[in-house]
Design a protein around this motif. Structure first.
Motif, short mmCIF file in Angstrom:
data_model
loop_
_atom_site.label_atom_id
_atom_site.label_comp_id
_atom_site.label_asym_id
_atom_site.label_seq_id
_atom_site.Cartn_x
_atom_site.Cartn_y
_atom_site.Cartn_z
N ASP A 299 24.63 21.54 -29.83
CA ASP A 299 24.47 22.82 -29.15
C ASP A 299 23.00 23.21 -29.18
N ALA A 300 22.55 23.88 -28.12
CA ALA A 300 21.12 24.15 -27.97
C ALA A 300 20.54 24.93 -29.15
N TYR A 322 20.23 19.48 -21.47
CA TYR A 322 21.06 19.27 -20.29
C TYR A 322 22.17 20.30 -20.29
N GLN A 323 22.87 20.41 -19.19
CA GLN A 323 23.97 21.36 -19.05
C GLN A 323 25.30 20.62 -19.09
N GLN A 324 26.25 21.16 -19.84
CA GLN A 324 27.59 20.59 -19.91
C GLN A 324 28.60 21.73 -19.90
N SER A 325 29.43 21.76 -18.87
CA SER A 325 30.44 22.81 -18.72
C SER A 325 29.82 24.20 -18.81
N GLY A 326 28.66 24.33 -18.21
CA GLY A 326 27.99 25.62 -18.18
C GLY A 326 27.26 26.00 -19.44
#
Length: 359
Positions: A299-300, A322-326
Motif C-alpha cells: 500500500d502506498a 501504480y493504480q490497482q482497483s482505484g
C-alpha cells in the motif's frame, strides 16, 4: 548497508581489476584489440554462435540486433513488459523505424504461443512486415525454461521470422535451471539459446564487469551489426581493459550467481515471515524469486514509510507507483548481486523488522 537497486551497481573484484590492468590493448574499431577479440571469440564458442560483438551497453546491443534483423517499416514482436519495448526509450521505433508489436506477458513472464502466432501479419502491403520475434530471459527475474525457449525458436522458424534473445541475465536463467538438475550452467545456457539467430548478453549485471554487453550471431549478422554499432557511436578504441573484465566475468562469475539466488531466497523468506509476524499481509505482499530479483507490492502509505525509514539506514532500492482497483500501490524491487553478503541480508531483515513492527 547494502545497495539493492540493481545488479548493475557491482564493483570489479580485485582479480578482475588485475585482469583489466594487465590486458593487452589495440584499436577495436580497426579490429585489432587482442583483448576484445579474445572476449568475442570466447563468448561465441561458449554459447554456440559463429561470432560476437562487444558494445558499451545492453540497450545498444539490443538496438543493434533489432536494426540488423529488420529494415525500416518492419515489425518486431515483443513482450509488453520487456526491456526492448518498455525500458529502452523507444529506440527501435525512434532510431530503427521498426514497429513494435507488444503482446501481453503471462504471469510466468512468457508470451503465449497462440498470441505470437496471431500477431504475425499476413503478406499484405497494408501491414508492416513481421520480421522478428524477441524473447527476454530472465524476464523480471523469472526464468523461461528450456522447453519454452525451444518452442519459441521453432515457432519463429516455422513462420520465417528471425528470433533474438534479450539475454541480459541469461546466465542467471541457466544457473537457476542447472541448480534444479545438477547440470552444468554453461551447458544449460548453450541449450537455452540453441536455435536463436542472436542474443544480447550483459556483462555488467550479475556477472560483475564494470561496462559492456555482447551481441552474438552468425558471421553475416555480426558483420551487419558492426556497421550499425558504428552508426550508433558504439565503436570503442582501446577497449581491451573493459573486455578483459568481461572475459574474467564469463570465466569466473557464472557459477557464483547461485549465491545471489540463495541470498534473494533468504531475503524474500525473511521478509515474508516479518509481514506475517506484524499482521501486514493485506498491505505487503511479495513474489518469491526464481533468480536474484524480488518484487514487493505495498500500500502506498506503508511503502512511503518503509522506503523512507530504510533510506535513513542507507539501504538503497528502487520503487514505483501504480493504480490497482482505484487504490495507489507501490512496487519495490530488490536485487541481490556479488556485493551483497549474507551479513547484509540479515542486516536488511533486522532493519525491516524494526521498521514494520513500529509502523
Amino acid at each position: 548497508m547494502p545497495d539493492f537497486r540493481s545488479d548493475t551497481v557491482t564493483q570489479p573484484t580485485a582479480a578482475m581489476r588485475a585482469a583489466m590492468a594487465n590486458a593487452p590493448l589495440g584499436d577495436d574499431v580497426f579490429g585489432d584489440d587482442p583483448s576484445v577479440n579474445a572476449l568475442q571469440s570466447y563468448a561465441a564458442e561458449l554459447l554456440g554462435f559463429d561470432a560476437a560483438l562487444f558494445a558499451p551497453s545492453g540497450t545498444m546491443t539490443n538496438l543493434i540486433a533489432l536494426m540488423s534483423h529488420c529494415q525500416r517499416g518492419d515489425e518486431a514482436i515483443v513482450g509488453q513488459n520487456w526491456h526492448t519495448y518498455k525500458w529502452e526509450a523507444g529506440g527501435m521505433a525512434v532510431l530503427g523505424s521498426i514497429q513494435p508489436q507488444p503482446l501481453a506477458n503471462q504471469p510466468d513472464g512468457s508470451l503465449l504461443a497462440a498470441d505470437v502466432q496471431a500477431a504475425i501479419k499476413p503478406d499484405d502491403p497494408h501491414f508492416a512486415r513481421t520480421r522478428l520475434l524477441v524473447i527476454e530471459n530472465t524476464t523480471g527475474g523469472q526464468v523461461l525454461g528450456l522447453d519454452y525457449m525451444a518452442q519459441m525458436a521453432a515457432l519463429a522458424k516455422s513462420n520465417q521470422l528471425a528470433c533474438h534473445i534479450d539475454g541480459a541475465r541469461i546466465f542467471n536463467a541457466a544457473v537457476a535451471i542447472a541448480s534444479q538438475t545438477q547440470a552444468d550452467p554453461y551447458q544449460v545456457a548453450r541449450q537455452l539459446v540453441s536455435g536463436y539467430d542472436s542474443i544480447s548478453v550483459c556483462l555488467s549485471k550479475g556477472l560483475g564487469a564494470p561496462v559492456g554487453s555482447l551481441l552474438l550471431g552468425s558471421h553475416d549478422f555480426i558483420a551487419r551489426a558492426r556497421r550499425v554499432r558504428k552508426m550508433l557511436g558504439g565503436g570503442m578504441r582501446q577497449a581491451g581493459g573493459l573486455a578483459a573484465a568481461g572475459l574474467y566475468a564469463l570465466q569466473h562469475h557464472v557459477h557464483r550467481l547461485q549465491d545471489d539466488h540463495q541470498h534473494a531466497q533468504q531475503l524474500a523468506t525473511g521478509l515474508q515471515q516479518i509481514v506475517v509476524d506484524t499482521g501486514l499481509e493485506t498491505q505487503f505482499s511479495l513474489q518469491m524469486p526464481q533468480s536474484n530479483i524480488i518484487f514487493c507490492d505495498l500500500d502506498a502509505a506503508l511503502a512511503g514509510h518503509f522506503v523512507a525509514e530504510l533510506g535513513k539506514h542507507q539501504v538503497r532500492l528502487t520503487s514505483s507507483t501504480y493504480q490497482q482497483s482505484g487504490q495507489s500501490k507501490s512496487r519495490i524491487r530488490l536485487v541481490t548481486h556479488l556485493d551483497i553478503s549474507p551479513a547484509q541480508v540479515q542486516a536488511m531483515l533486522a532493519c525491516s523488522r524494526d521498521i514494520l513492527c513500529n509502523y
